[in-house]
Motif scaffolding. Structure first.
Motif, PDB file in Angstrom:
ATOM      1  N   PHE A   1     137.926  73.391 -30.385  1.00 23.66           N
ATOM      2  CA  PHE A   1     136.689  72.819 -30.236  1.00 23.66           C
ATOM      3  C   PHE A   1     136.689  71.573 -28.857  1.00 23.66           C
ATOM      4  O   PHE A   1     135.767  71.467 -28.282  1.00 23.66           O
TER       5      PHE A   1
ATOM      6  N   MET B   1     141.284  72.528 -33.771  1.00 27.36           N
ATOM      7  CA  MET B   1     140.933  71.117 -32.956  1.00 27.36           C
ATOM      8  C   MET B   1     140.854  71.544 -31.462  1.00 27.36           C
ATOM      9  O   MET B   1     139.950  70.949 -30.715  1.00 27.36           O
TER      10      MET B   1
ATOM     11  N   PHE C   1     135.422  62.948 -32.160  1.00 30.46           N
ATOM     12  CA  PHE C   1     134.406  64.234 -31.812  1.00 30.46           C
ATOM     13  C   PHE C   1     133.061  64.098 -32.105  1.00 30.46           C
ATOM     14  O   PHE C   1     132.097  64.136 -31.196  1.00 30.46           O
TER      15      PHE C   1
ATOM     16  N   ILE D   1     138.638  64.787 -35.454  1.00 30.32           N
ATOM     17  CA  ILE D   1     137.363  65.248 -35.564  1.00 30.32           C
ATOM     18  C   ILE D   1     136.202  64.224 -35.745  1.00 30.32           C
ATOM     19  O   ILE D   1     135.180  64.320 -35.092  1.00 30.32           O
TER      20      ILE D   1
ATOM     21  N   LEU E   1     135.710  73.135 -25.609  1.00 27.84           N
ATOM     22  CA  LEU E   1     133.980  73.492 -25.318  1.00 27.84           C
ATOM     23  C   LEU E   1     133.588  72.319 -24.263  1.00 27.84           C
ATOM     24  O   LEU E   1     132.862  72.934 -23.327  1.00 27.84           O
TER      25      LEU E   1
END
Length: 540
Positions: A128, A125, A436, A433, A131
């Motif tokens: 991610f 995570m 996001f 998650i 990014l």
């Protein structure tokens, strides 16, 4: 355009000064016996004092994009001072960062901004979440390099592309050698050059015979103060909140926080930089006002064409004013100093992106047993790659101020809720998650006029001629609410016996403050050298 030899010589001299300071800082630290390791490169051995710290923290935002972009929007007849939000937004952002994040982050002894996110939400995570942080740093670096290209083209006659490439190469060079030490000490020279170079030039620009009264210009129909358009009220509020809260979760900011010699000083530096942002914006605002009050047909600008805005060159208005409204000697000093100085802002973002990749992607996910030497090599390779990508973006994208907004968008809608919750609440990977993905969909669904991307979510009040719904803030708030509610709901399912903890594939923490079923210690060095044990909440 013919090459301006005196201007080119001035640029070379100033560039050599910046390069010498960057390399000298690296040499000085090695002479002091500072060990060249990952921590010295990323956070300067946590040895940045108050004097240098105030300069380098202010330089978090004050760079090429900041000074050129501010002048650009004040001058632009479609915007004006009323829509020049970045200086004030980032100043408030630094103030809030100091109040709620700086001391807490520095006390925990983290190395990057992603450390607390990865410790709480898991290694994958964390990748991610890297990014949006990476995209923000890339756009910010590109904005700085683009502004340099404009400045160097005006003063030297070189093409934009050559100016951008040369600037990027020099910034990458001394960052490769000295890391944050070089970044911090060049920041001192940077801010001094900006302040002195602009203030020397402004009196000459004011007294140029082609410049009218900025007071009378402010009262005209095309006032540089700007006008309020009720069709864009929601957009103004959205952008203001984006700059304020989206200006916090940046590694380029936290690398300064985490390099401070104490938690108290980290907080103090944020407050000082907040004040510094406002002070450093004043000369750029004046340049924009001067440009808006100038009869360009009475100047040497492109042989008396109407105005830079008629030639779609508003993004280069600061160097244009210095070049055409001041004497040659003053123009060389102002443009040379500003051009050389703002180059040193690009190094911060390049270092930030490479630091997060090396520590939070390579070390924690790809090669957990990587040695310090191996991490140094990876960090330097990453610096070069990030620098090349930022250079390409700077060449391809036109508006500097447009890049500013792209910088903070994803960070505001996706990263800010995650960092806030990790620091003050107890989220888990399930909530992270969902938050996001939903935030990304809601933000992208609003479209982006800067890249001609049409919206696919019909937000109320938004149309081609009206932006009255703050969909970016809406995306952020939805993300924040989902992150907390999903996290606590899933945890309640496991603790209440509704779901068997053995099938908790993300290893959700069973209670606030408790540990996951499977844990992996991750030692994070603290300011006093004591090991602070944090726990991954995911085996992903």
């Amino acid at each position: 355009m013919a090459v301006n030899v005196p201007g080119l010589i001035a640029i070379i001299v100033f560039y050599l000064v910046i390069l010498a300071v960057g390399l000298g800082a690296a040499w000085y630290q090695k002479r002091k016996g500072v060990k060249e390791d990952v921590e010295s490169i990323m956070v300067a051995g946590r040895d940045i004092g108050v004097f240098v710290g105030c300069f380098t923290m202010t330089a978090t935002w004050v760079g090429g994009g900041y000074i050129n972009g501010t002048a650009e929007v004040v001058y632009n007849p479609d915007f004006g001072l009323l829509w020049t939000q970045a200086p004030f937004g980032y100043a408030i952002s630094l103030l809030l960062g100091g109040l709620f994040f700086a001391k807490k982050m520095r006390s925990e002894g983290y190395v990057t901004m992603l450390d607390p996110l990865q410790n709480k939400l898991g290694r994958v995570m964390g990748v991610f979440l890297y990014l949006p942080a990476l995209l923000g740093e890339l756009f910010w670096s590109a904005a700085i390099l683009a502004s340099l290209g404009k400045s160097l083209t005006v003063v030297s006659g070189l093409s934009d592309d050559i100016a951008i490439i040369v600037s990027a190469c020099i910034a990458i060079l001394y960052t490769l050698i000295g890391g944050l030490y070089s970044v911090a000490y060049t920041d001192v020279v940077q801010l001094i050059c900006i302040f002195v170079g602009l203030w020397i030039s402004i009196p000459f620009a004011f007294t140029n015979e082609a410049v009218g009264s900025i007071v009378e210009s402010a009262k005209s129909n095309s006032s540089w103060l700007g006008t309020w358009d009720t069709n864009y009220t929601g957009s103004w509020i959205d952008s203001a909140l984006l700059l304020i809260f989206g200006g916090i979760p940046w590694q380029v900011y936290f690398q300064r926080v985490l390099s401070s010699d104490s938690a108290k000083h980290a907080q103090l530096l944020s407050f000082a930089a907040s004040f510094g942002c406002i002070i450093m914006a004043v000369p750029s605002i004046l340049v924009g006002a001067i440009a808006a009050s100038t009869n360009w047909s009475n100047t040497s600008y492109q042989e008396g064409l109407i105005s830079p805005s008629a030639n779609n060159e508003t993004s280069a208005i600061l160097p244009i004013v210095l070049q055409h409204l001041t004497p040659p000697a003053v123009a060389f000093v102002g443009l040379g100093a500003v051009s050389a100085a703002v180059m040193s802002s690009a190094d911060s973002s390049i270092l930030s992106s490479s630091s997060m990749f090396t520590r939070n992607v390579y070390k924690k996910l790809i090669r957990r047993k990587a040695s310090s030497k191996e991490q140094l090599i990876v960090s330097r390779v990453a610096m070069v790659i990030v620098g090349v990508i930022a250079t390409v973006l700077a060449i391809k994208i036109n508006s500097i101020y447009a890049l500013w907004y792209l910088c903070s968008d994803l960070i505001y809608t996706i990263l800010f809720p995650q960092l806030l919750c990790v620091m003050y609440f107890d989220p888990n990977t399930y909530g992270s998650i969902i938050a996001f993905v939903v935030a990304a969909i809601l933000r992208i669904g609003g479209g982006e006029t800067l890249i001609n991307f049409d919206p696919f979510i019909p937000y109320p009040g938004n149309s081609p001629t009206s932006l009255n719904f703050p969909f970016k803030t809406f995306s952020m708030l939805v993300s924040l609410i989902l992150l907390l509610t999903v996290s606590y709901f899933v945890r309640a399912l496991f603790t209440g016996g509704f779901l068997d903890p053995r099938y908790d594939i993300l290893k959700c923490r069973l209670a606030s403050g408790g540990r996951s079923i499977e844990q992996k210690e991750d030692n994070v060095s603290t300011p006093n050298g004591v090991e602070n044990v944090a726990y991954d909440n995911s085996k992903l």
